[in-house]
Design an enzyme around this catalytic site. Structure first.
Site, PDB file in Angstrom:
ATOM      1  N   ARG A   1      15.124   9.349  18.307  1.00  0.00           N
ATOM      2  CA  ARG A   1      16.369   8.772  17.784  1.00  0.00           C
ATOM      3  C   ARG A   1      16.155   8.545  16.300  1.00  0.00           C
ATOM      4  O   ARG A   1      15.242   7.830  15.894  1.00  0.00           O
ATOM      5  CB  ARG A   1      16.694   7.471  18.508  1.00  0.00           C
ATOM      6  CG  ARG A   1      18.001   6.797  18.075  1.00  0.00           C
ATOM      7  CD  ARG A   1      18.317   5.637  19.009  1.00  0.00           C
ATOM      8  NE  ARG A   1      19.517   4.893  18.637  1.00  0.00           N
ATOM      9  CZ  ARG A   1      19.525   3.717  18.032  1.00  0.00           C
ATOM     10  NH1 ARG A   1      18.358   3.124  17.692  1.00  0.00           N
ATOM     11  NH2 ARG A   1      20.659   3.103  17.755  1.00  0.00           N
TER      12      ARG A   1
ATOM     13  N   ASN B   1      24.795   2.081  15.276  1.00  0.00           N
ATOM     14  CA  ASN B   1      23.753   1.196  15.772  1.00  0.00           C
ATOM     15  C   ASN B   1      24.261  -0.238  15.897  1.00  0.00           C
ATOM     16  O   ASN B   1      24.845  -0.777  14.962  1.00  0.00           O
ATOM     17  CB  ASN B   1      22.553   1.210  14.815  1.00  0.00           C
ATOM     18  CG  ASN B   1      21.405   0.359  15.323  1.00  0.00           C
ATOM     19  OD1 ASN B   1      20.777   0.703  16.321  1.00  0.00           O
ATOM     20  ND2 ASN B   1      21.138  -0.761  14.663  1.00  0.00           N
ATOM     21  N   GLU B   2      24.052  -0.844  17.074  1.00  0.00           N
ATOM     22  CA  GLU B   2      24.340  -2.268  17.312  1.00  0.00           C
ATOM     23  C   GLU B   2      25.626  -2.685  16.602  1.00  0.00           C
ATOM     24  O   GLU B   2      25.617  -3.574  15.742  1.00  0.00           O
ATOM     25  CB  GLU B   2      23.141  -3.100  16.866  1.00  0.00           C
ATOM     26  CG  GLU B   2      21.868  -2.710  17.614  1.00  0.00           C
ATOM     27  CD  GLU B   2      20.626  -3.461  17.164  1.00  0.00           C
ATOM     28  OE1 GLU B   2      20.731  -4.312  16.253  1.00  0.00           O
ATOM     29  OE2 GLU B   2      19.539  -3.209  17.729  1.00  0.00           O
TER      30      GLU B   2
ATOM     31  N   TRP C   1      11.255   1.394  19.942  1.00  0.00           N
ATOM     32  CA  TRP C   1      11.383   1.090  18.511  1.00  0.00           C
ATOM     33  C   TRP C   1      10.023   0.640  17.985  1.00  0.00           C
ATOM     34  O   TRP C   1       9.442  -0.284  18.532  1.00  0.00           O
ATOM     35  CB  TRP C   1      12.408  -0.020  18.296  1.00  0.00           C
ATOM     36  CG  TRP C   1      12.647  -0.245  16.832  1.00  0.00           C
ATOM     37  CD1 TRP C   1      11.908  -1.038  16.011  1.00  0.00           C
ATOM     38  CD2 TRP C   1      13.651   0.362  16.013  1.00  0.00           C
ATOM     39  NE1 TRP C   1      12.392  -0.979  14.717  1.00  0.00           N
ATOM     40  CE2 TRP C   1      13.468  -0.117  14.708  1.00  0.00           C
ATOM     41  CE3 TRP C   1      14.682   1.272  16.260  1.00  0.00           C
ATOM     42  CZ2 TRP C   1      14.291   0.266  13.645  1.00  0.00           C
ATOM     43  CZ3 TRP C   1      15.489   1.652  15.215  1.00  0.00           C
ATOM     44  CH2 TRP C   1      15.291   1.156  13.921  1.00  0.00           C
TER      45      TRP C   1
ATOM     46  N   HIS D   1      19.940  -2.239  24.062  1.00  0.00           N
ATOM     47  CA  HIS D   1      18.697  -2.502  23.346  1.00  0.00           C
ATOM     48  C   HIS D   1      18.056  -3.738  23.963  1.00  0.00           C
ATOM     49  O   HIS D   1      18.708  -4.765  24.137  1.00  0.00           O
ATOM     50  CB  HIS D   1      18.965  -2.710  21.852  1.00  0.00           C
ATOM     51  CG  HIS D   1      19.484  -1.479  21.174  1.00  0.00           C
ATOM     52  ND1 HIS D   1      19.803  -1.447  19.827  1.00  0.00           N
ATOM     53  CD2 HIS D   1      19.728  -0.238  21.651  1.00  0.00           C
ATOM     54  CE1 HIS D   1      20.217  -0.223  19.517  1.00  0.00           C
ATOM     55  NE2 HIS D   1      20.193   0.523  20.607  1.00  0.00           N
TER      56      HIS D   1
ATOM     57  N   GLU E   1      16.721   1.233  22.434  1.00  0.00           N
ATOM     58  CA  GLU E   1      15.645   0.576  21.683  1.00  0.00           C
ATOM     59  C   GLU E   1      15.016  -0.454  22.595  1.00  0.00           C
ATOM     60  O   GLU E   1      15.699  -1.090  23.402  1.00  0.00           O
ATOM     61  CB  GLU E   1      16.169  -0.177  20.448  1.00  0.00           C
ATOM     62  CG  GLU E   1      16.670   0.661  19.309  1.00  0.00           C
ATOM     63  CD  GLU E   1      17.049  -0.218  18.109  1.00  0.00           C
ATOM     64  OE1 GLU E   1      16.592  -1.390  18.056  1.00  0.00           O
ATOM     65  OE2 GLU E   1      17.795   0.259  17.246  1.00  0.00           O
TER      66      GLU E   1
ATOM     67  N   TYR F   1      15.273  -6.547  23.803  1.00  0.00           N
ATOM     68  CA  TYR F   1      14.292  -7.330  23.053  1.00  0.00           C
ATOM     69  C   TYR F   1      14.158  -8.693  23.719  1.00  0.00           C
ATOM     70  O   TYR F   1      13.932  -8.788  24.920  1.00  0.00           O
ATOM     71  CB  TYR F   1      14.699  -7.416  21.583  1.00  0.00           C
ATOM     72  CG  TYR F   1      14.616  -6.085  20.857  1.00  0.00           C
ATOM     73  CD1 TYR F   1      13.386  -5.541  20.480  1.00  0.00           C
ATOM     74  CD2 TYR F   1      15.767  -5.357  20.570  1.00  0.00           C
ATOM     75  CE1 TYR F   1      13.308  -4.320  19.819  1.00  0.00           C
ATOM     76  CE2 TYR F   1      15.689  -4.127  19.904  1.00  0.00           C
ATOM     77  CZ  TYR F   1      14.453  -3.622  19.547  1.00  0.00           C
ATOM     78  OH  TYR F   1      14.381  -2.413  18.902  1.00  0.00           O
TER      79      TYR F   1
END
Length: 336
Positions: free
Chosen positions: A86, A163-164, A288, A230, A259, A232
Site C-alpha cells: 500500500r 486514508n482515514e 504499517w 485500521h 493498517e 491500533y
C-alpha cells in the site's frame, strides 16, 4: 497513520463487542453481474480477473515522504515475501503532489516486483478533526487528475479512496461522502477495485462503516468496493478483533485490515489475534509501515532506516512470525 489519533479506546468496547444486526442480517437479494476488468469483488471476496481469490499479505510504504527510497523498498518488501504494498501518495494539498508521471512510475515498479499495488491519497487523514486535512471530494479530484496512469491497470492496482478520511467528530458523513467519491470515479471511467477506509481515523470504533458498508457497496455501480479497517489501540483484545472481523464475514462483505501495528500509545494492539483471525478467515492485511515513521509512530517501523537486513522486532513478527507474511502470502496469479 501519520499523526494518528486513536482516542476514546477505553470507551468504545460496546461498539466493537456487540454484533451488528444491520450487517449480520443483511442479504444481497439482487446480486449484480460484473464484467470483470481485473481485481473485483465476488461473493463478498476480492478476486482476480480469473476468479482466483486474492488475499493481501503486505505492508505500507510512505512514498509521498520517501520517494527516493521506493525502488529499493519495493524490491526488499517483495524479497521478504509480500504479495502487495500500500503506497502513500499526496494530492498536493498537504504534501508535494505525486503527479501522473510519478503514479505511473510507482505502478511500473510494483509490477516489476510482482506486487499488487494499493494506491492511497493521504491528505484526507482525519478530515474534520485534523487541521489541513481535505475531503474525499478533493481526493476524487486527485484520482481523476491521474486517471491516465490508472487506466489499463485494473489487474494490478486497487484505488484506496482516501486514508482515514474522517476523524471522530464527523462520522455521520462517512457513507454519503464515500458514495459520492465512488460515483465520481465510476463516472470518470475508473473500473478498478476501490478501497474505502473507515472513519474514526480508520479504526471505526463507532461501528459506522460496519453498519453502512452494505449500502456503500450497493451504491457502487460496479459493486466493486472493498472496506478497510485500521487496527491500533482500539483493538487491544481478542474479542474486539474477532467481533469486528466476523461482522463482515457473516455479512459476506469484503474487508481488509489496511493498517495495523503491534502497539500504539492509545493501547496495546492485539497483533497476534489480528494475524491469526485474518488468516483463518482469509482476510487481507497490510502492516504499517516499512520505515520512516517519526515521533509517536517511530516504533512502527518494520525495518531500521529502510534496511531490509535490519528488521525491527515488529518487522520480524510481521514477516517471519506465526501467520506472518512469509508463511501465508500467495503471489497474485496475474504474475504467475
Amino acid at each position: 497513520m501519520k499523526s494518528h489519533l486513536s482516542t476514546l479506546a477505553a470507551t468504545v468496547s460496546i461498539f466493537l463487542l456487540a454484533p451488528s444486526p444491520a450487517l449480520s442480517n443483511a442479504v444481497d437479494t439482487q446480486p449484480r453481474v460484473l464484467a470483470a476488468t481485473g481485481l473485483h469483488v465476488k461473493n463478498g471476496r476480492l478476486v482476480e480477473k480469473n476468479g482466483a481469490d486474492f488475499v493481501f499479505r503486505g505492508v505500507n510504504h510512505s512514498h509521498a515522504w520517501h520517494a527516493d527510497r521506493t525502488d529499493l523498498a519495493l524490491s526488499d518488501i517483495k524479497r521478504l515475501g509480500a504479495n502487495s504494498v500500500r503506497v502513500v501518495l499526496s494530492s498536493g494539498d498537504r504534501w508535494t503532489k505525486n503527479d501522473i508521471a510519478d503514479v505511473r512510475a510507482v505502478i511500473s515498479r510494483c509490477k516489476a516486483n510482482r506486487l499488487i499495488c494499493v494506491l492511497e491519497v493521504h491528505d484526507t487523514t482525519g478530515y474534520g478533526e485534523q487541521a489541513g486535512a481535505v475531503s474525499l471530494a478533493r481526493a476524487a479530484d486527485y484520482w481523476i487528475s491521474v486517471r491516465g496512469a490508472l487506466r489499463g491497470q485494473e489487474n494490478h492496482v486497487v484505488v484506496n479512496l482516501g486514508n482515514e478520511p474522517h476523524g471522530n467528530n464527523n462520522t455521520g458523513h462517512w457513507a454519503a461522502d464515500t458514495k459520492a467519491a465512488i460515483a465520481r470515479l465510476r463516472a470518470a471511467g475508473l473500473r478498478h477495485a476501490l478501497m474505502a477506509d473507515g472513519p474514526n481515523w480508520g479504526q471505526d470504533w463507532s461501528g459506522t462503516m460496519r453498519r453502512q458498508a452494505r449500502s456503500v457497496l450497493d451504491a457502487d455501480p460496479d459493486h466493486n468496493t472493498v472496506f478497510s479497517v485500521h487496527m491500533y489501540g482500539v483493538y487491544n483484545t481478542a474479542d474486539k478483533v474477532r467481533n469486528y472481523l466476523e461482522a463482515f464475514t457473516r455479512a459476506k462483505l469484503p474487508l481488509v485490515v489496511g493498517e495495523f501495528g503491534h502497539y500504539h500509545p492509545s493501547g496495546d494492539t492485539d497483533e497476534d489475534t489480528i494475524m491469526a483471525r485474518t488468516q483463518a478467515a482469509r482476510i487481507g492485511y497490510l502492516g504499517w509501515s516499512w520505515s520512516g515513521n517519526s515521533g509517536e509512530d517511530s516504533h512502527l517501523d518494520l525495518s531500521n532506516h529502510f534496511d531490509a537486513k535490519s528488521l525491527t522486532p515488529w518487522g520480524q513478527r510481521l514477516f517471519n512470525g506465526a501467520n506472518g507474511i512469509k508463511q501465508t502470502a500467495k503471489e497474485a496469479t496475474v504474475y504467475r
